[in-house]
Scaffold this motif. Structure first.
Motif, PDB file in Angstrom:
ATOM      1  N   ASP A 186       1.021  -0.863   0.472  1.00  0.00           N
ATOM      2  CA  ASP A 186       0.174  -0.014  -0.298  1.00  0.00           C
ATOM      3  C   ASP A 186       1.308   1.238  -0.396  1.00  0.00           C
ATOM      4  OD1 ASP A 186      -2.378  -1.396   0.085  1.00  0.00           O
ATOM      5  OD2 ASP A 186      -2.427  -2.141   2.360  1.00  0.00           O
ATOM      6  N   ASP A 187       0.449   2.542  -0.689  1.00  0.00           N
ATOM      7  CA  ASP A 187       0.444   4.283   0.019  1.00  0.00           C
ATOM      8  C   ASP A 187       1.859   4.021   0.890  1.00  0.00           C
ATOM      9  OD1 ASP A 187      -0.289   3.514  -2.421  1.00  0.00           O
ATOM     10  OD2 ASP A 187      -1.364   5.583  -2.489  1.00  0.00           O
ATOM     11  N   GLY A 188       2.412   4.693   1.092  1.00  0.00           N
ATOM     12  CA  GLY A 188       3.401   4.864   2.441  1.00  0.00           C
ATOM     13  C   GLY A 188       3.627   3.967   2.732  1.00  0.00           C
ATOM     14  N   ASP A 189       4.354   3.004   2.329  1.00  0.00           N
ATOM     15  CA  ASP A 189       5.417   1.941   2.575  1.00  0.00           C
ATOM     16  C   ASP A 189       4.395   1.164   3.599  1.00  0.00           C
ATOM     17  OD1 ASP A 189       6.895   1.740   0.308  1.00  0.00           O
ATOM     18  OD2 ASP A 189       7.882   3.110   1.847  1.00  0.00           O
ATOM     19  N   ALA A 190       3.140   0.758   3.624  1.00  0.00           N
ATOM     20  CA  ALA A 190       2.479   0.927   4.243  1.00  0.00           C
ATOM     21  C   ALA A 190       1.491  -1.407   3.950  1.00  0.00           C
ATOM     22  CB  ALA A 190       0.835   1.283   5.101  1.00  0.00           C
ATOM     23  N   GLY A 191       0.671  -2.204   4.789  1.00  0.00           N
ATOM     24  CA  GLY A 191       0.637  -3.646   3.689  1.00  0.00           C
ATOM     25  C   GLY A 191       1.595  -4.169   3.801  1.00  0.00           C
ATOM     26  N   PRO A 192       0.991  -5.608   3.959  1.00  0.00           N
ATOM     27  CA  PRO A 192       2.419  -6.937   3.791  1.00  0.00           C
ATOM     28  C   PRO A 192       3.104  -6.504   2.542  1.00  0.00           C
ATOM     29  CG  PRO A 192       0.158  -7.440   2.606  1.00  0.00           C
ATOM     30  CD  PRO A 192      -0.118  -5.436   3.214  1.00  0.00           C
ATOM     31  N   ASN A 193       4.591  -6.931   2.612  1.00  0.00           N
ATOM     32  CA  ASN A 193       4.629  -7.877   2.127  1.00  0.00           C
ATOM     33  C   ASN A 193       4.772  -8.469   1.076  1.00  0.00           C
ATOM     34  OD1 ASN A 193       7.784  -6.421   2.719  1.00  0.00           O
ATOM     35  ND2 ASN A 193       8.420  -7.401   3.740  1.00  0.00           N
ATOM     36  N   THR A 194       5.192  -7.693  -0.543  1.00  0.00           N
ATOM     37  CA  THR A 194       5.273  -8.569  -1.633  1.00  0.00           C
ATOM     38  C   THR A 194       6.493  -8.738  -2.442  1.00  0.00           C
ATOM     39  OG1 THR A 194       4.937  -6.416  -2.556  1.00  0.00           O
ATOM     40  CG2 THR A 194       3.266  -6.822  -1.522  1.00  0.00           C
ATOM     41  N   GLY A 195       5.659  -9.416  -3.871  1.00  0.00           N
ATOM     42  CA  GLY A 195       6.695  -9.814  -4.733  1.00  0.00           C
ATOM     43  C   GLY A 195       7.545  -7.879  -4.738  1.00  0.00           C
ATOM     44  N   GLY A 196       6.398  -7.341  -4.786  1.00  0.00           N
ATOM     45  CA  GLY A 196       7.636  -5.464  -5.327  1.00  0.00           C
ATOM     46  C   GLY A 196       5.958  -4.904  -6.289  1.00  0.00           C
ATOM     47  N   MET A 197       5.623  -4.165  -6.253  1.00  0.00           N
ATOM     48  CA  MET A 197       4.280  -2.950  -6.350  1.00  0.00           C
ATOM     49  C   MET A 197       4.965  -2.399  -7.588  1.00  0.00           C
ATOM     50  SD  MET A 197       1.490  -4.047  -5.107  1.00  0.00           S
ATOM     51  CE  MET A 197       0.604  -3.457  -5.486  1.00  0.00           C
ATOM     52  N   GLY A 198       6.045  -1.903  -7.685  1.00  0.00           N
ATOM     53  CA  GLY A 198       6.640  -0.493  -8.809  1.00  0.00           C
ATOM     54  C   GLY A 198       8.070  -0.105  -8.474  1.00  0.00           C
ATOM     55  N   ALA A 199       8.573  -0.175  -9.292  1.00  0.00           N
ATOM     56  CA  ALA A 199      10.343   0.535  -9.312  1.00  0.00           C
ATOM     57  C   ALA A 199      10.762   1.500 -10.101  1.00  0.00           C
ATOM     58  CB  ALA A 199      11.073  -1.061  -9.487  1.00  0.00           C
TER      59      ALA A 199
END
Length: 421
Positions: A211-224
């Motif tokens: 989620d925005d603001g580096d919130a929420g669970p870890n993922t494989g990556g939400m963007g770069a």
């Protein structure tokens, strides 16, 4: 040159896009591929986790070069099987891939090579977990020692959450690594190597939280995004001298030479550069922003690494500007992603497929947690970011989720390096 890419994600789609623009690549296949790769690469069925099947496909398709994208086939020994079939392969051996397959192994390599990294405590049971957490204090960093698709780490100030994650991994039969917390921004730096020569690529930054603001669970990556306007001068040279080359040299000294893509996950801490982790392959989604900026033909570069001739390869050339990619995820990702929904707008420029398939009627449907990686290049980071989100707006996937702040902190100049103690 006939090139076979193994994998089915946006990383492999990005690899295929780059390889398809290399004049030396005369035929291109992607196995098993996805709805996007089949537009530029011949699809082929294969169980990517089966080394024998991968080597058999490479032989029957008459590949000159095999490029293995994901970590699972590498750790399983697919690169060894391909090379045993007499075909050049870009990807480390089963032994060398343990630098990603086992975080404890990676720590031993770094210790022997003098590579700066976080202190760590291997954990084999609940009592050791509690002791290690006492030793480090908050914030707590608890990692699954094995492969976890980028989602096997918990960083938290909540001790109960740290204990719960560690117990879950232990109960599943895995091993746990507790590490000291590293402050400062993180950087991903890829390097192409033939086991001796090391050529670093552009640094990038991934956004791991959902989620925005580096919130929420870890993922494989939400963007770069890449490059990093806030990175200190000389960062790539420092990483090459203190991390990448010493690691490659140590692997060769051990008789386990690392040939392929060495990915260094780094933290720029108040006490200097530290390695967070190594991966044994191109990262996803960082690949989606690094490769569009590479002017050097990719096929020739990877073939030189696969054949031990990287020292003779010309210096890498890079385009001016910047690139941003935004991941569009299925509802419920990462815990329970919903699949099977129709996707429209996925054939637009810059849209890379991550988890997609095509049904009998020709409709593109979601087939994974991360569905698309929408990528754009611009004259600077702000322009690339604006263009990427304009492309996101053209995609339709019911109840899709994406972050709205990819690269925003960098554009606004809000990323700073921590002061030395």
């Amino acid at each position: 040159m006939r090139v076979l890419v193994i994998g089915s994600g946006a990383r492999e789609h990005a690899l295929c896009v780059a390889l398809s623009s290399d004049p030396a690549v005369t035929a291109l296949a992607c196995a098993p591929g996805n709805a996007g790769t089949r537009a530029i690469a011949e699809p082929a069925a294969v169980d990517a986790a089966d080394p024998v099947a991968v080597a058999a496909l490479a032989s029957s398709w008459r590949a000159d070069l095999v490029v293995i994208g994901p970590e699972v086939p590498l750790v399983a020994g697919a690169a060894d099987a391909v090379r045993e079939a007499g075909i050049a392969c870009f990807g480390p051996s089963e032994q060398a891939a343990q630098i990603e397959g086992s975080k404890s192994f990676a720590k031993h390599v770094m210790s022997a090579a003098g590579v700066p990294t976080a202190r760590s405590w291997p954990v084999g049971g609940p009592a050791e977990l509690e002791t290690a957490l006492d030793e480090t204090g908050a914030p707590y960093v608890v990692k699954d020692d094995g492969l976890a698709a980028g989602k096997g780490v918990v960083v938290t100030t909540d001790r109960d959450a740290a204990v719960e994650h560690g117990h879950r991994v232990l109960e599943a039969g895995g091993a746990v690594l507790v590490e000291e917390y590293l402050d400062g921004p993180e950087v991903s730096l890829f390097a192409v190597t033939d086991g001796t020569t090391v050529l670093p690529l552009l640094p990038a930054q991934d956004h791991k939280r959902r989620d925005d603001g580096d919130a929420g669970p870890n993922t494989g990556g939400m963007g770069a995004y890449a490059p990093l306007p806030w990175a200190p001068p000389g960062l790539v040279d420092e990483v090459l001298a203190t991390v990448l080359q010493p690691t490659v040299d140590e692997m060769r000294r051990r008789g386990e030479p690392f040939s392929g893509l060495l990915y260094a996950g780094l933290a720029l801490t108040s006490r200097g550069l530290r390695v967070v982790e190594f991966n044994a392959r191109f990262g996803d989604p960082e690949t989606q922003v690094v490769l569009p900026l590479l002017e050097t033909p990719l096929g020739g570069l990877l073939y030189a690494a696969a054949t031990g001739t990287l020292a003779d390869h010309p210096p890498l050339r890079w385009r001016d500007g910047a690139a941003v990619t935004v991941v569009i995820a299925a509802p419920g990702y990462p815990e329970r992603p919903r699949t099977g929904d129709p996707v429209t707008g996925a054939d637009a420029e810059g849209v890379l497929h991550a988890g997609t398939t095509v049904d009998a009627e020709g409709t593109v449907r979601s087939a994974g947690g991360r569905v698309l990686a929408v990528t754009a290049v611009g004259e600077d980071l702000a322009a690339a970011r604006q263009r990427a989100y304009e492309r996101v707006a053209g995609v339709r996937l019911a109840d899709a989720h994406w972050r709205t702040d990819i690269a925003l902190a960098a554009v606004e100049g809000r990323i700073t390096l921590p002061a030395a103690p």
